[in-house]
Structure formats: C-alpha cells, structure tokens
Design a protein around this motif. Structure first.
Motif, PDB file in Angstrom:
ATOM      1  N   VAL B 207       0.799  -1.250  -0.033  1.00 14.42           N
ATOM      2  CA  VAL B 207      -0.027  -0.052  -0.012  1.00 14.42           C
ATOM      3  C   VAL B 207       0.869   1.270  -0.047  1.00 14.42           C
ATOM      4  O   VAL B 207       0.430   2.279  -0.814  1.00 14.42           O
ATOM      5  N   LEU B 208       1.815   1.166   0.889  1.00 11.71           N
ATOM      6  CA  LEU B 208       2.918   2.347   0.940  1.00 11.71           C
ATOM      7  C   LEU B 208       3.513   2.762  -0.368  1.00 11.71           C
ATOM      8  O   LEU B 208       3.681   3.895  -0.975  1.00 11.71           O
ATOM      9  N   LEU B 211       1.271   4.287  -2.808  1.00 12.55           N
ATOM     10  CA  LEU B 211       0.742   5.602  -2.481  1.00 12.55           C
ATOM     11  C   LEU B 211       1.901   6.463  -3.055  1.00 12.55           C
ATOM     12  O   LEU B 211       1.769   7.673  -3.441  1.00 12.55           O
ATOM     13  N   SER B 215       1.852   9.419  -5.626  1.00 14.20           N
ATOM     14  CA  SER B 215       2.358  11.008  -5.150  1.00 14.20           C
ATOM     15  C   SER B 215       3.628  11.311  -5.975  1.00 14.20           C
ATOM     16  O   SER B 215       3.710  12.502  -6.142  1.00 14.20           O
ATOM     17  N   SER B 223      -1.316  15.012  -6.421  1.00 17.12           N
ATOM     18  CA  SER B 223      -0.401  14.093  -5.853  1.00 17.12           C
ATOM     19  C   SER B 223      -0.401  14.231  -4.298  1.00 17.12           C
ATOM     20  O   SER B 223      -0.028  13.510  -3.755  1.00 17.12           O
ATOM     21  N   PRO B 226      -2.500  11.346  -2.253  1.00 18.63           N
ATOM     22  CA  PRO B 226      -1.806  10.147  -2.131  1.00 18.63           C
ATOM     23  C   PRO B 226      -0.717  10.444  -1.134  1.00 18.63           C
ATOM     24  O   PRO B 226      -0.509   9.176  -0.226  1.00 18.63           O
ATOM     25  N   PHE B 229      -2.018  10.611   2.394  1.00 16.97           N
ATOM     26  CA  PHE B 229      -2.338   9.044   2.899  1.00 16.97           C
ATOM     27  C   PHE B 229      -1.178   8.332   3.040  1.00 16.97           C
ATOM     28  O   PHE B 229      -1.085   7.789   4.152  1.00 16.97           O
ATOM     29  N   SER B 230       0.061   8.592   2.416  1.00 15.80           N
ATOM     30  CA  SER B 230       1.125   7.913   2.670  1.00 15.80           C
ATOM     31  C   SER B 230       1.866   8.417   4.066  1.00 15.80           C
ATOM     32  O   SER B 230       2.251   7.402   4.717  1.00 15.80           O
ATOM     33  N   PHE B 233      -0.322   6.728   6.569  1.00 14.54           N
ATOM     34  CA  PHE B 233      -0.177   5.366   6.523  1.00 14.54           C
ATOM     35  C   PHE B 233       1.077   4.930   6.973  1.00 14.54           C
ATOM     36  O   PHE B 233       1.429   3.622   7.703  1.00 14.54           O
TER      37      PHE B 233
END
Lengths: 188, 264
Positions: B207-208, B211, B215, B223, B226, B229-230, B233
């Motif tokens: 997932v990372l 993301l 981005s 960008s 994400p 989110f990163s 996360f």
C-alpha cells in the motif's frame, strides 16, 4: 495509453509473482535469520538483560529498605509521641495535685488568719469593756466623792450659820453648781 | 487508414509502457544478493539486502539497549526508563501467558519481540528492506517456535504430551473427529504465525508503495492526496509493526505455555 502501460507493468509483475516466493534466496535467509536471532539473543542475554535485572533488583531492594526505614522511623515517632503524651499527663497530674495542695494550704491560712483576727478583736473588745467598766467605776467614785463633799459643805454651812430659806436655796444651788463644775471638770 | 492507426497506437502504447514510470509496488520485496557465498552449490550464506537489514535491526536493538543501560542508575534517565519499561512489558507478557516456569524463556521472548519489532520498523526507512516481509524469514522464526514447543512438550511430559491432541471431557465417539482437528490446528500454528506477520508487512508496504508511486507520478494537483495518505499510513505502519511483533510474541508465549502446562 497510460492505462495500457500500467496493464503492461501489471502483466510483468504478475508473471514474476510475489518476490517472497522466489525459493532461490530461501536458504541464505533461513540461515541468517537463525544466526541473527541467536546473536541478538546472546548479546541481549549477556549485556542487557542482566544490567536491567540488576538495576531493577537493586531498586526494589532500595525501596524495600526505604520502606523498612520509614516504618522504623514511624515506630520511633509513635514511641516519642507516647512518651510526650505520658509526660504531659504526668505534668497535668502534678499541676492538679499542686493546685489542690495550694488550695488546702490557702484555706488553712485563711482560717488561721480569721482565728487570729477574731482573737484580737475579742481581746480588743474585752479591753474596751474593761476600760468602760473602769471609767464607770471611777465616775461613780467621783460622784460619790462629790456627793460627800457636797454633803459636807452643806453640813458645814448648816452648822456655821443659820440660813434663811432663800439663802439655803442659793447655798444648795451653789453646792450643786460646784458639784456640777467638778463633774464637768472631771469629764474633761 | 484505420489499420495503420491501430498499429501506430499499439506501437505508441508499447513505447509508452517502456518509457512511463512502471508501477511495481512489489519491487521493494525483491531480495538482491550483495555477496554470493554458496559453497558446494548450496546458496546458504549469501548476504542480501534482507540479511543486511536483519543485521542492522539486530545492531539497532543491541545499540539502543546498550546505550540506554550504559550507566544504570537507581533513578533512571529517559532512555533507561524506556529500556526498563520494555523489559517489564515483555516480562508482563511472559508472566501472563506462561506463568510458572516461564522465566527461562524470558531472554528468548525478549529477543524475539525486539527482533521482529525492529525488522518491522527499520523496513519503514526509505530505501531499506523489511526482513519480516519475507515469508521465509517469518517461517523460520515460526518453525523454530513450533519445534521448540514440540520439544518442550515431549521433554516435560514424555508421551503424555500426545494427550494434548485429545480434548478432555469429550464423548469417545467424537474423538475420531476431534483428534485430527486438534492435530491439524496444531500443525497450522506455524503457518498462521508466519503468514500473519509476513502478510501484514507485505500488505502494508505494498500500500505504501502504491501511494508513493502515485504521489510521485501524478501531477501536483492530484499528488497531494496519495502523499497525505502515505504520511498517515506510515504512522499506521509503525503501529502495525508494533502490534504484529506483540501478537507474534504473545502467540509464542501461548504455544510454549501449552507445551509446558498441557491445558486441554
């Protein structure tokens, strides 16, 4: 266009699968996992865990000792407190007895003083009565003497010359005046 | 006309696929051998990025504790407090889950927890490698624990340890059904133990990876999402790294406890 590029990339990824299932690197990773883990365990067990153990033990020992110290100090303080309470109680009792004794003594002294005063007063009274009596006797004596003198004077006058009634009256008056004078003089 | 157009577009698509940044979130799970040591054709000692970050994790754990406890004081400093808290945390796990007779396993459990925790955490450093995202690494640890629990069971109880697979208080008729279930669930232990950790790490880092890819490649107007989110996360991953190490350690203690005390 971009999506098809991604599709191509995806296709590439899918064809190789998860890299984790590539068995050619299993052997070395297993070996080094075991070695790394045991090396870490050895190092921690040798250098770290005993140090933490020691410091925790010595701290709990120290805390235990401190608690014991505190307990002992508390007991000492309690003993001291009891001691002081005892002393205060004794001092209070001493004060009470001293006060009682003082009261008794004061009462005795007052009684005695009263008795002495009464005695003195009665003595004074007695001497005053005596003095009055003495003076009364003396006065009576003087009256008696005056009466005698008066009588003698009257008799003398009666014998020396015959007196008329007015003369006699004046003579008696004179005698009485004389006696009165005497009496007054005596009183003074 | 139409044909040529499709031909051109197909060529263009291929060119674009070659030139465009390729999204491969699994790329960073690729084990790369740095030094190949394979005597007699047995590739057992090769040093790879996975091995290197395992070592870095080991060194980091040891360095942290060694530094924290360099001058142990009765009134602890900040780091010493953390080290002691960590120690007491693991001791709590051991006492709670093994209880009587758990003391000899404390160094192992302590090391296991911090080995897994630091492998999880060092994997979050950019350009690093997550050793615990390798199934073979978690499986090695899980199998070690599995065989240890079997050894302990037979060592402590002899053949009575086999009674572990016979649940008490069951009608005899049910035994032919229950005993195989018990055996299968026992054999499933190392599988679930290793797959849980490996899958968590792999999923989180995948997932990372996605993301980060978005981005980095999306135009600026898209960008930030994400990227944001990163960031979040990554924090979640730190937490998951701890939780997974905790679960791994607790289950290890539970398995050891089962072998020591035969609870069934």
């Amino acid at each position: 266009m971009i999506s098809s590029a991604y599709a191509a990339a995806e296709g590439h990824a899918q064809s190789s699968g998860l890299p984790q299932f590539e068995s050619s690197v299993f052997g070395s990773q297993m070996f080094w996992t075991v070695v790394s883990f045991f090396v870490l365990m050895y190092l921690l067990n040798r250098y770290v865990i005993p140090a933490i153990n020691d410091i925790l033990d010595s701290r709990s020992k120290k805390i235990g000792e401190d608690i014991q110290h505190a307990e002992r100090a508390r007991q000492d303080a309690e003993r001291l407190l009891a001691n002081y309470r005892d002393q205060i109680e004794r001092a209070r009792q001493l004060t009470a007895t001293t006060l009682d004794e003082a009261r008794i003594e004061a009462a005795a002294i007052r009684e005695q003083a009263l008795a002495e005063l009464n005695e003195e007063l009665s003595k004074k009274k007695a001497s005053a009565v005596e003095e009055i009596e003495r003076m009364r006797v003396q006065a009576m004596e003087e009256i008696r003497e005056a009466a005698v003198e008066l009588a003698m004077l009257a008799t003398e006058k009666l014998i020396a010359k015959t007196v008329t009634k007015p003369k006699a009256e004046s003579m008696v008056k004179e005698a009485l005046d004389h006696m009165e004078q005497n009496r007054v003089g005596m009183r003074h | 006309m139409f044909l040529t157009a499709t031909a051109i577009s197909a060529e263009a698509a291929q060119a674009a696929a070659a030139a465009a940044p390729r999204m491969d979130p699994l790329h960073h799970f690729q084990v790369i051998r740095y030094v190949e040591i394979a005597p007699f054709g047995l590739d057992l000692f090769s040093i790879s990025n996975s091995v290197l970050w395992m070592w870095i994790s080991v060194a980091a754990v040891f360095a942290f504790f060694r530094y924290a406890m360099r001058q142990p004081a009765l009134v602890p400093g900040r780091l010493q407090s953390i080290a002691e808290a960590a120690y007491l945390f693991i001791r709590g796990i051991v006492d709670e889950n093994i209880g009587h007779g758990g003391k000899p396993f404390f160094p192992m459990v302590f090391s296991l927890f911090f080995f897994v925790l630091f492998c999880n955490w060092t994997g979050l450093i950019p350009a690093s490698f997550t050793a615990t995202s390798q199934l073979i690494v978690t499986a090695t640890l899980a199998l070690g624990i599995f065989f240890l629990s079997i050894f302990l069971g037979f060592y402590k109880h002899g053949l009575k340890f086999l009674g572990f697979f016979v649940p008490s208080g069951l009608p005899v008729l049910l035994l032919p059904l229950m005993v195989p279930i018990e055996i299968i669930s026992f054999l499933a232990r190392p599988v679930s133990l290793s797959v849980r950790l490996f899958a968590n790490m792999t999923a989180g880092h995948t997932v990372l990876g996605v993301l980060f890819f978005f981005s980095a490649t999306l135009p600026w107007i898209g960008s930030w999402l994400p990227f944001g989110f990163s960031v979040v996360f990554t924090a979640v991953e730190i937490f998951i790294g701890f939780i997974q190490a905790y679960i791994f350690t607790i289950l290890t203690c539970v398995y050891i406890n089962d072998s020591l005390h035969l609870h069934h």
